[in-house]
Write an enzyme that holds these catalytic residues in place. Structure first.
Site, PDB file in Angstrom:
ATOM      1  N   PRO A   2     -28.621 -20.400  -3.141  1.00  0.00           N
ATOM      2  CA  PRO A   2     -28.973 -21.178  -4.326  1.00  0.00           C
ATOM      3  C   PRO A   2     -30.476 -21.386  -4.478  1.00  0.00           C
ATOM      4  O   PRO A   2     -31.149 -21.858  -3.570  1.00  0.00           O
ATOM      5  CB  PRO A   2     -28.253 -22.509  -4.126  1.00  0.00           C
ATOM      6  CG  PRO A   2     -27.896 -22.566  -2.711  1.00  0.00           C
ATOM      7  CD  PRO A   2     -27.943 -21.207  -2.131  1.00  0.00           C
ATOM      8  N   GLU A   3     -30.981 -21.023  -5.621  1.00  0.00           N
ATOM      9  CA  GLU A   3     -32.337 -21.387  -6.023  1.00  0.00           C
ATOM     10  C   GLU A   3     -32.188 -22.366  -7.182  1.00  0.00           C
ATOM     11  O   GLU A   3     -31.085 -22.819  -7.474  1.00  0.00           O
ATOM     12  CB  GLU A   3     -33.130 -20.128  -6.421  1.00  0.00           C
ATOM     13  CG  GLU A   3     -33.278 -19.158  -5.250  1.00  0.00           C
ATOM     14  CD  GLU A   3     -34.081 -17.896  -5.591  1.00  0.00           C
ATOM     15  OE1 GLU A   3     -34.914 -17.940  -6.514  1.00  0.00           O
ATOM     16  OE2 GLU A   3     -33.873 -16.878  -4.917  1.00  0.00           O
ATOM     17  N   HIS A 100     -15.454 -24.896   7.617  1.00  0.00           N
ATOM     18  CA  HIS A 100     -16.835 -25.223   7.275  1.00  0.00           C
ATOM     19  C   HIS A 100     -16.929 -26.340   6.223  1.00  0.00           C
ATOM     20  O   HIS A 100     -17.973 -26.543   5.610  1.00  0.00           O
ATOM     21  CB  HIS A 100     -17.587 -23.979   6.796  1.00  0.00           C
ATOM     22  CG  HIS A 100     -17.640 -22.891   7.822  1.00  0.00           C
ATOM     23  ND1 HIS A 100     -18.171 -23.083   9.087  1.00  0.00           N
ATOM     24  CD2 HIS A 100     -17.205 -21.609   7.795  1.00  0.00           C
ATOM     25  CE1 HIS A 100     -18.059 -21.946   9.779  1.00  0.00           C
ATOM     26  NE2 HIS A 100     -17.480 -21.048   9.017  1.00  0.00           N
ATOM     27  N   ARG A 119     -23.245 -21.680   7.214  1.00  0.00           N
ATOM     28  CA  ARG A 119     -24.432 -21.497   8.044  1.00  0.00           C
ATOM     29  C   ARG A 119     -25.187 -22.789   8.316  1.00  0.00           C
ATOM     30  O   ARG A 119     -26.121 -22.790   9.103  1.00  0.00           O
ATOM     31  CB  ARG A 119     -25.330 -20.449   7.410  1.00  0.00           C
ATOM     32  CG  ARG A 119     -24.663 -19.104   7.501  1.00  0.00           C
ATOM     33  CD  ARG A 119     -25.349 -18.080   6.655  1.00  0.00           C
ATOM     34  NE  ARG A 119     -26.643 -17.755   7.203  1.00  0.00           N
ATOM     35  CZ  ARG A 119     -27.459 -16.862   6.649  1.00  0.00           C
ATOM     36  NH1 ARG A 119     -27.095 -16.232   5.566  1.00  0.00           N
ATOM     37  NH2 ARG A 119     -28.616 -16.617   7.184  1.00  0.00           N
TER      38      ARG A 119
END
Length: 278
Positions: A2-3, A100, A119
């Site tokens: 994501p930006e 997760h 992550r």
DNA sequence: CCTTCTACCTGTCAGC
DNA sequence: TGCTGACAGGTAGAAG
């Protein structure tokens, strides 16, 4: 990955189900993401109303009725999903591994928001009023009027690193990541290897306009994804968007057909056309 | 102060 | 088939 545009899409997706509602229950399935959740993380959120949800750079900023601010960053692989939302359409492409699922927010409107992040580069942090935060040193938003040619030229002048590296610096401009930097400098015909201090004022004006255009277009793509799927997923915008140079190594340049090159700068891939970008 | 490098973390995929 | 290594990359903090 994501930006800014993806985080904006997430913000727009979460806002209607979170803003103005009370956190009935907060569940943490581990003690930390990238950083530890602070002490009293749960008790400082539970029972409070989320009064406003905004975005700053790549951060989501949730202001609580206690005036604490909850900063949330999606890192590389973070995503939110909304359950019990009658308008949500389940999309198997968005399914995530439940191992997760690290944070669960249950709101008083019956909506459950789950943060999943394989992550764990993402993080969440509570900041009390007046307490310094990571956002203090953040540069202007790309779409803000104060992000303009003279501003950027001034920031770049004298810099010894590359334009690629400088545009990733969140204190110069907030919200850009590897993908949109590659795309914007391609449009502006500037090589990623050019030294930041050597970019002319005229090129800086063009670069600013291309950054704004790339970001605007990506936000619009994210917005239409959100409308189509009624789900919250930072990746949707990317799937709908094809890039001119990012991840296009060996493919013909869309302007001149020269094969796109991949190089490594500061440990990151840069994709560019060596014929178009000087 | 400025710039570069590395740690953090796991899923995926190419190559053998 | 299973192993190994490269790769994805935002941020912080260390190193230069």
């Amino acid at each position: 990955m994501p930006e800014l545009p993806e985080v904006e899409t997430v913000k727009r997706g979460l806002e209607p189900v979170m803003q103005g509602f009370i956190f009935e229950r907060v569940t943490l399935n581990r003690l930390n993401l990238r950083f530890p959740f602070g002490k009293n993380f749960i008790s400082r959120i539970q029972g409070k109303t989320l009064t406003s949800l905004t975005r700053r750079g790549k951060f989501l900023k949730a202001t609580l009725s206690s005036n604490d601010v909850l900063y949330m960053h999606l890192g590389m692989s973070g995503r939110f999903t909304i359950d019990n939302n009658p308008t949500a359409i389940y999309d198997s492409r968005n399914s995530t591994n439940p191992k997760h699922d690290h944070v669960i927010f249950e709101m008083n409107n019956g909506v459950r928001i789950t943060y999943n992040d394989p992550r764990r580069f993402g993080f969440m942090e509570l900041i009390a009023p007046g307490e310094p935060s990571r956002l203090d040193k953040m540069g202007p938003e790309p779409l803000d009027n104060m992000f303009n040619g003279p501003y950027l030229f001034n920031k770049l002048s004298g810099k010894k690193n590359t334009i690629k590296s400088a545009l990733l610096d969140q204190s110069i401009i907030s919200g850009l990541g590897n993908i949109y930097v590659c795309e914007a400098i391609f449009k502006a015909k500037i090589s990623p290897k050019r030294l930041a201090g050597k970019v002319t004022i005229k090129e800086t004006e063009i670069l600013v306009n291309e950054i704004k255009a790339v970001i605007k277009k990506a936000i619009e793509a994210g917005g239409s994804s959100l409308k189509d799927f009624a789900s919250v997923d930072g990746n949707l915008g990317y799937f709908q968007h094809s890039f001119d140079v990012y991840a296009q190594a060996k493919m013909p340049c869309k302007v001149c057909t020269t094969p796109i090159e991949r190089i490594v700068q500061n440990g990151r891939s840069s994709f560019y056309c060596k014929a178009c970008q000087k």
